[in-house]
Write an enzyme that holds these catalytic residues in place. Sequence first.
Site, PDB file in Angstrom:
ATOM      1  N   HIS A   1      -4.465  -9.519 -10.189  1.00 60.71           N
ATOM      2  CA  HIS A   1      -2.969  -9.955  -9.503  1.00 60.71           C
ATOM      3  C   HIS A   1      -2.257  -8.462  -9.764  1.00 60.71           C
ATOM      4  O   HIS A   1      -2.633  -7.839 -10.480  1.00 60.71           O
ATOM      5  CB  HIS A   1      -2.692 -11.309 -10.193  1.00 60.71           C
ATOM      6  CG  HIS A   1      -2.718 -11.079 -11.768  1.00 60.71           C
ATOM      7  ND1 HIS A   1      -2.262 -10.410 -12.561  1.00 60.71           N
ATOM      8  CD2 HIS A   1      -3.593 -11.894 -12.593  1.00 60.71           C
ATOM      9  CE1 HIS A   1      -2.288 -10.418 -13.941  1.00 60.71           C
ATOM     10  NE2 HIS A   1      -3.316 -11.263 -13.915  1.00 60.71           N
ATOM     11  N   GLU A   2      -1.050  -8.816  -9.567  1.00 56.56           N
ATOM     12  CA  GLU A   2       0.068  -7.826  -9.787  1.00 56.56           C
ATOM     13  C   GLU A   2       0.106  -7.134 -11.173  1.00 56.56           C
ATOM     14  O   GLU A   2       0.210  -6.015 -11.344  1.00 56.56           O
ATOM     15  CB  GLU A   2       1.573  -8.134  -9.299  1.00 56.56           C
ATOM     16  CG  GLU A   2       1.798  -8.415  -7.890  1.00 56.56           C
ATOM     17  CD  GLU A   2       1.841  -7.434  -7.156  1.00 56.56           C
ATOM     18  OE1 GLU A   2       2.222  -6.449  -7.813  1.00 56.56           O
ATOM     19  OE2 GLU A   2       1.444  -7.267  -6.130  1.00 56.56           O
ATOM     20  N   GLY A   3      -0.381  -7.978 -12.251  1.00 55.59           N
ATOM     21  CA  GLY A   3      -0.203  -7.412 -13.476  1.00 55.59           C
ATOM     22  C   GLY A   3      -1.399  -6.570 -13.401  1.00 55.59           C
ATOM     23  O   GLY A   3      -1.152  -5.059 -14.062  1.00 55.59           O
ATOM     24  N   HIS A   4      -2.612  -6.865 -13.185  1.00 57.32           N
ATOM     25  CA  HIS A   4      -3.674  -5.578 -13.252  1.00 57.32           C
ATOM     26  C   HIS A   4      -3.085  -4.444 -12.482  1.00 57.32           C
ATOM     27  O   HIS A   4      -3.556  -3.415 -12.778  1.00 57.32           O
ATOM     28  CB  HIS A   4      -4.984  -6.251 -12.633  1.00 57.32           C
ATOM     29  CG  HIS A   4      -5.537  -7.600 -13.277  1.00 57.32           C
ATOM     30  ND1 HIS A   4      -5.461  -8.715 -12.782  1.00 57.32           N
ATOM     31  CD2 HIS A   4      -6.193  -7.473 -14.578  1.00 57.32           C
ATOM     32  CE1 HIS A   4      -6.158  -9.705 -13.674  1.00 57.32           C
ATOM     33  NE2 HIS A   4      -6.336  -8.798 -14.636  1.00 57.32           N
TER      34      HIS A   4
ATOM     35  N   ARG B   1      -5.355 -17.117 -14.745  1.00 57.48           N
ATOM     36  CA  ARG B   1      -5.404 -18.725 -15.147  1.00 57.48           C
ATOM     37  C   ARG B   1      -4.294 -19.412 -14.434  1.00 57.48           C
ATOM     38  O   ARG B   1      -4.360 -20.759 -14.428  1.00 57.48           O
ATOM     39  CB  ARG B   1      -5.689 -18.921 -16.518  1.00 57.48           C
ATOM     40  CG  ARG B   1      -6.751 -18.515 -17.251  1.00 57.48           C
ATOM     41  CD  ARG B   1      -7.025 -18.885 -18.405  1.00 57.48           C
ATOM     42  NE  ARG B   1      -8.572 -18.722 -18.871  1.00 57.48           N
ATOM     43  CZ  ARG B   1      -8.803 -17.864 -19.718  1.00 57.48           C
ATOM     44  NH1 ARG B   1      -8.013 -16.909 -20.191  1.00 57.48           N
ATOM     45  NH2 ARG B   1     -10.180 -17.786 -20.381  1.00 57.48           N
TER      46      ARG B   1
END
Length: 295
Positions: free
Chosen positions: A47-50, A200
């Site tokens: 996701h954007e975090g990664h 999650r």
Amino acid sequence: MSDSTISVSASDELTVCREVHELKSCLNELRTNRKTAALVPTMGALHEGHLSLIEIAKEQADIVIVSIFVNPTQFGPNEDYETYPRQFDKDVEKCRDAGVDVVFSPDREEVYSDENFFQIKISTLNEHMCGGSRPGFFEGIVQVVNKLFNMVEPDVAVFGQKDIQQVQILRQMVREFNHGVKIVTAPIRRANDGLALSSRNTYLSDDERVTAPGLFRSLQYIETQIRSGVHTPKLLIRHQESELEAKGFEIDYLNVFALKTLSPVESLEKGQTYIIAGAAYLGKTRLIDNILIEL
Ligand code: PAF
């Protein structure tokens, strides 16, 4: 590496490696002229975090490797190993769009052999926070990251602050085992309503998704109170626990911990750095979040 190389254009090439020997020979080719390498270890469902970790990795080194491996040894018997979101093809596309050089996605058998003579034991740093409620979790993480560091031999590895206990334990692992890898921590990426991004989050129902940012709001409230002079946060925390329970959260922990020891603190002192951290269930989904505060 013919069929594992996804060629987009001459200047935009991503190699997908499944086996360690492939990875090593690919990295040997890429790392000529002392090129540096940054690893972003992930369990996929990117996701954007990664993607923000990948951006940081690109700033830190010449070559970026993303590992995608849902590591069985960090899941407890009643946890979500089987159902953990897996979306390999999408992840590879995201990595390619983000300018990643190598995706390393080994099978379980490539990482773990049948033989298991050694066991990792962590002292003290995993007694509280997530370590307190997930026995074996950090041993599993240390085991796999140790292996990944030996497989990839990166100069830099980037981890998200959301998993602050993981970061601190891995920093200690690097120190104690002389890995020679620089650990870089990336700030937490949040949705517009404040919810920390997590693979999650896809488990949340629509209603739970609306409630979920409540955890961050409680942490922010505690932060504001500490900044305005409350240095014995016990009552403050009890109050926020009740607020969260009233919203439907089932709290695993909510507390202020010393960054150095990862132990809860009763009274805060000037000059020290603390983690205001919480983990709570909404239905079946376990959410974690934290705020770092330096006094
Ligand atoms: O943070 C994660 O996704 C995992 O714990 C890690 C570091 C990839 C190890 O499996």
